[in-house]
Motif scaffolding. Structure first.
Motif, PDB file in Angstrom:
ATOM      1  N   ALA A   1      23.162  39.612  80.467  1.00 36.34           N
ATOM      2  CA  ALA A   1      24.271  39.405  79.536  1.00 36.34           C
ATOM      3  C   ALA A   1      24.186  40.403  78.387  1.00 36.34           C
ATOM      4  O   ALA A   1      23.333  41.281  78.350  1.00 36.34           O
ATOM      5  CB  ALA A   1      24.252  37.971  79.009  1.00 36.34           C
ATOM      6  N   SER A   2      25.085  40.226  77.441  1.00 30.57           N
ATOM      7  CA  SER A   2      25.099  41.047  76.232  1.00 30.57           C
ATOM      8  C   SER A   2      25.604  40.210  75.067  1.00 30.57           C
ATOM      9  O   SER A   2      26.506  39.385  75.236  1.00 30.57           O
ATOM     10  CB  SER A   2      26.007  42.266  76.414  1.00 30.57           C
ATOM     11  OG  SER A   2      26.221  42.929  75.181  1.00 30.57           O
ATOM     12  N   GLY A   3      25.010  40.420  73.909  1.00 29.38           N
ATOM     13  CA  GLY A   3      25.465  39.730  72.714  1.00 29.38           C
ATOM     14  C   GLY A   3      26.516  40.527  71.973  1.00 29.38           C
ATOM     15  O   GLY A   3      27.106  40.040  71.001  1.00 29.38           O
TER      16      GLY A   3
ATOM     17  N   GLY B   1      32.144  37.407  75.221  1.00 33.13           N
ATOM     18  CA  GLY B   1      32.756  37.364  76.537  1.00 33.13           C
ATOM     19  C   GLY B   1      31.795  37.762  77.636  1.00 33.13           C
ATOM     20  O   GLY B   1      32.019  37.453  78.818  1.00 33.13           O
ATOM     21  N   ALA B   2      30.718  38.442  77.287  1.00 32.04           N
ATOM     22  CA  ALA B   2      29.674  38.812  78.242  1.00 32.04           C
ATOM     23  C   ALA B   2      28.411  37.996  78.002  1.00 32.04           C
ATOM     24  O   ALA B   2      27.353  38.310  78.536  1.00 32.04           O
ATOM     25  CB  ALA B   2      29.358  40.306  78.140  1.00 32.04           C
ATOM     26  N   TYR B   3      28.533  36.945  77.196  1.00 32.27           N
ATOM     27  CA  TYR B   3      27.383  36.080  76.887  1.00 32.27           C
ATOM     28  C   TYR B   3      27.663  34.625  77.246  1.00 32.27           C
ATOM     29  O   TYR B   3      26.906  34.003  77.992  1.00 32.27           O
ATOM     30  CB  TYR B   3      27.022  36.198  75.404  1.00 32.27           C
ATOM     31  CG  TYR B   3      25.845  35.332  75.008  1.00 32.27           C
ATOM     32  CD1 TYR B   3      24.541  35.778  75.214  1.00 32.27           C
ATOM     33  CD2 TYR B   3      26.022  34.069  74.449  1.00 32.27           C
ATOM     34  CE1 TYR B   3      23.447  34.981  74.875  1.00 32.27           C
ATOM     35  CE2 TYR B   3      24.940  33.267  74.104  1.00 32.27           C
ATOM     36  CZ  TYR B   3      23.655  33.724  74.315  1.00 32.27           C
ATOM     37  OH  TYR B   3      22.573  32.932  73.982  1.00 32.27           O
ATOM     38  N   ILE B   4      28.776  34.080  76.740  1.00 37.54           N
ATOM     39  CA  ILE B   4      29.070  32.669  76.968  1.00 37.54           C
ATOM     40  C   ILE B   4      29.210  32.336  78.456  1.00 37.54           C
ATOM     41  O   ILE B   4      28.624  31.349  78.926  1.00 37.54           O
ATOM     42  CB  ILE B   4      30.321  32.231  76.188  1.00 37.54           C
ATOM     43  CG1 ILE B   4      30.069  32.344  74.672  1.00 37.54           C
ATOM     44  CG2 ILE B   4      30.713  30.806  76.549  1.00 37.54           C
ATOM     45  CD1 ILE B   4      28.971  31.439  74.136  1.00 37.54           C
ATOM     46  N   PRO B   5      29.952  33.130  79.263  1.00 44.20           N
ATOM     47  CA  PRO B   5      29.999  32.813  80.691  1.00 44.20           C
ATOM     48  C   PRO B   5      28.619  32.843  81.355  1.00 44.20           C
ATOM     49  O   PRO B   5      28.332  32.036  82.247  1.00 44.20           O
ATOM     50  CB  PRO B   5      30.922  33.892  81.267  1.00 44.20           C
ATOM     51  CG  PRO B   5      31.808  34.273  80.121  1.00 44.20           C
ATOM     52  CD  PRO B   5      30.896  34.223  78.927  1.00 44.20           C
ATOM     53  N   ALA B   6      27.767  33.765  80.918  1.00 42.16           N
ATOM     54  CA  ALA B   6      26.404  33.816  81.457  1.00 42.16           C
ATOM     55  C   ALA B   6      25.642  32.545  81.106  1.00 42.16           C
ATOM     56  O   ALA B   6      24.907  31.989  81.935  1.00 42.16           O
ATOM     57  CB  ALA B   6      25.672  35.046  80.923  1.00 42.16           C
TER      58      ALA B   6
ATOM     59  N   VAL C   1      18.244  25.570  90.489  1.00 48.31           N
ATOM     60  CA  VAL C   1      18.085  26.988  90.809  1.00 48.31           C
ATOM     61  C   VAL C   1      17.354  27.675  89.660  1.00 48.31           C
ATOM     62  O   VAL C   1      17.803  27.611  88.511  1.00 48.31           O
ATOM     63  CB  VAL C   1      19.456  27.661  91.040  1.00 48.31           C
ATOM     64  CG1 VAL C   1      19.268  29.147  91.362  1.00 48.31           C
ATOM     65  CG2 VAL C   1      20.214  26.963  92.168  1.00 48.31           C
ATOM     66  N   GLY C   2      16.234  28.316  89.948  1.00 44.56           N
ATOM     67  CA  GLY C   2      15.502  29.032  88.915  1.00 44.56           C
ATOM     68  C   GLY C   2      16.357  30.129  88.309  1.00 44.56           C
ATOM     69  O   GLY C   2      16.922  30.949  89.042  1.00 44.56           O
ATOM     70  N   THR C   3      16.490  30.137  87.002  1.00 40.31           N
ATOM     71  CA  THR C   3      17.427  31.040  86.336  1.00 40.31           C
ATOM     72  C   THR C   3      16.847  31.532  85.020  1.00 40.31           C
ATOM     73  O   THR C   3      16.201  30.775  84.297  1.00 40.31           O
ATOM     74  CB  THR C   3      18.767  30.310  86.039  1.00 40.31           C
ATOM     75  OG1 THR C   3      19.163  29.570  87.180  1.00 40.31           O
ATOM     76  CG2 THR C   3      19.846  31.295  85.663  1.00 40.31           C
ATOM     77  N   GLU C   4      17.100  32.792  84.710  1.00 39.87           N
ATOM     78  CA  GLU C   4      16.672  33.352  83.433  1.00 39.87           C
ATOM     79  C   GLU C   4      17.756  34.277  82.909  1.00 39.87           C
ATOM     80  O   GLU C   4      18.409  34.987  83.673  1.00 39.87           O
ATOM     81  CB  GLU C   4      15.361  34.123  83.594  1.00 39.87           C
ATOM     82  CG  GLU C   4      14.769  34.593  82.270  1.00 39.87           C
ATOM     83  CD  GLU C   4      13.394  35.204  82.431  1.00 39.87           C
ATOM     84  OE1 GLU C   4      12.663  35.275  81.427  1.00 39.87           O
ATOM     85  OE2 GLU C   4      13.048  35.619  83.555  1.00 39.87           O
ATOM     86  N   VAL C   5      17.976  34.237  81.591  1.00 39.50           N
ATOM     87  CA  VAL C   5      18.972  35.087  80.945  1.00 39.50           C
ATOM     88  C   VAL C   5      18.269  36.197  80.177  1.00 39.50           C
ATOM     89  O   VAL C   5      17.304  35.941  79.448  1.00 39.50           O
ATOM     90  CB  VAL C   5      19.854  34.269  79.968  1.00 39.50           C
ATOM     91  CG1 VAL C   5      20.845  35.188  79.251  1.00 39.50           C
ATOM     92  CG2 VAL C   5      20.595  33.168  80.716  1.00 39.50           C
TER      93      VAL C   5
END
Length: 368
Positions: free
Chosen positions: A10-12, A16-21, A33-37
């Motif tokens: 994502a991006s801060g 729009g490229a952070y909240i959906p992520a 599901v193992g997940t990392e941002v």
């Protein structure tokens, strides 16, 4: 992390490229599901991160300046701290990271390096939540065609195939909603949203306004509510458990010139506003299109920010999911028209599934 885990890039720089992520992260976590941002700005030189807040303020203050800055977008290579990039790449390689969902094109040069380093098959999906290239993808036109581009809003189809949200809760029927109108300027508080508030207040509409700065909060009139995000919060900062978070929300009330702040806890305070609103008024950003579909919210669209938002507006209007503010105004701000838009949204929403359910909560995968 194993091969079945998903790394969300994502991006801060844009919510729009952070909240959906973050929505996808929350959903996948709930499904086991193992997940990392990872947020791109954590790879920037510190002085570059410091400048972002000032740039946001300048864009918020002057929409024409924001549009000019949008046209000057360029790759972020010079902003990257090479030591931090190498550390991340080595960590991915050591952990065998192989599945990515990418929410901004600025990650592509880093992914190119990772592909070269591991030499194996990788599942990399570019999440395209706009109907046209955003600046982050446009500057990497030579790279992104070789990846799996997942276009949510394919102009030739006029039929979104999925949405992204924190869960799969059904939208509320229009008649059960509070009937208030949500107004915001996206994550950077830009656009012409502020100009709509006084006109709608005069007409007696109940408004929920997301302000960029508390100075925008007007004297309480009994039916206009003001909200914002905690000023000290930044998307690239992690909490005490090392996780990225949704922005903490605040409600503002100004009475007799005195501004009071009421912290609202987690982000569900904002999703509750969306779930209950009769319409959202904002510039046509891709994340707001996703909100419109996820929650069945009629989208009243303001002046677009860049070519991608111009295409977004045309796409949403063609789908029958939104209306331009000037047209809605010409119709006398018709609630009946909003109800018709909502009906179309709910009908389409009932036929599609959550993107995470389709792709990651199942066992299928594709590779680049």
């Amino acid at each position: 992390m194993n091969s079945s885990s998903v790394t969300l890039l994502a991006s801060g720089n844009s919510l729009g490229a952070y909240i959906p992520a973050m929505h996808l992260y929350t959903y996948l976590q709930s499904k086991g599901v193992g997940t990392e941002v990872h947020v791109l700005e954590n790879l920037y030189h510190e002085e570059v991160r410091h400048k972002i807040r000032f740039t946001k303020q300048a864009f918020h203050a002057d929409f024409s300046f924001a549009r000019m800055g949008h046209k000057l977008a360029k790759p972020v290579d010079s902003s990257l701290d090479e030591v931090a990039v190498e550390r991340l790449l080595n960590r991915w390689k050591g952990s065998g990271v192989s599945r990515f969902a990418v929410f901004t094109g600025f990650w592509l040069p880093i992914l190119e390096r990772y592909k070269a380093a591991v030499g194996g098959r990788l599942d990399i999906r570019l999440i395209r939540l706009d109907a046209w290239d955003t600046p982050s993808f446009k500057v990497h036109k030579q790279l992104y065609p070789s990846y799996d581009n997942v276009w949510f809003y394919e102009p030739s189809k006029l039929s979104p195939g999925s949405y992204i949200a924190s869960n799969e809760a059904e939208p509320l029927p229009y008649a059960q909603r509070a009937g208030r109108i949500l107004i915001h300027g996206g994550g950077w508080g830009i656009g012409t949203y502020a100009g709509t508030i006084s006109e709608l207040r005069k007409l007696g509409h109940g408004l929920d306004v997301i302000v960029y700065d508390p100075s925008e909060v007007a004297e309480d009139d009994g039916f206009t509510r003001y909200f914002g995000t905690e000023a000290s919060w930044d998307p690239w900062r992690r909490d005490t458990q090392g996780r990225h978070t949704f922005p903490p929300m605040i409600r503002y009330i100004r009475e007799d010139g005195v501004l009071r702040e009421f912290p609202l806890g987690d982000y569900s305070a904002y999703t509750s506003l969306m779930r209950n609103c009769a319409a959202v008024i904002s510039k046509p950003g891709g994340a707001t299109l996703n909100d419109s579909l996820s929650f069945g919210i009629p989208f009243v669209m303001l002046e677009p920010f860049g070519d991608h938002e111009l295409h977004n507006a045309a796409y949403w209007e063609s789908c029958g999911f939104g209306i331009r503010f000037a047209e809605w105004e010409a119709q006398g701000f018709s609630e009946h028209h909003l109800e018709g838009i909502c009906r179309r949204l709910l009908e389409h929403r009932s036929k599609i599934n959550h993107f995470g359910r389709i792709i990651y909560a199942a066992e299928n995968s594709s590779y680049v």
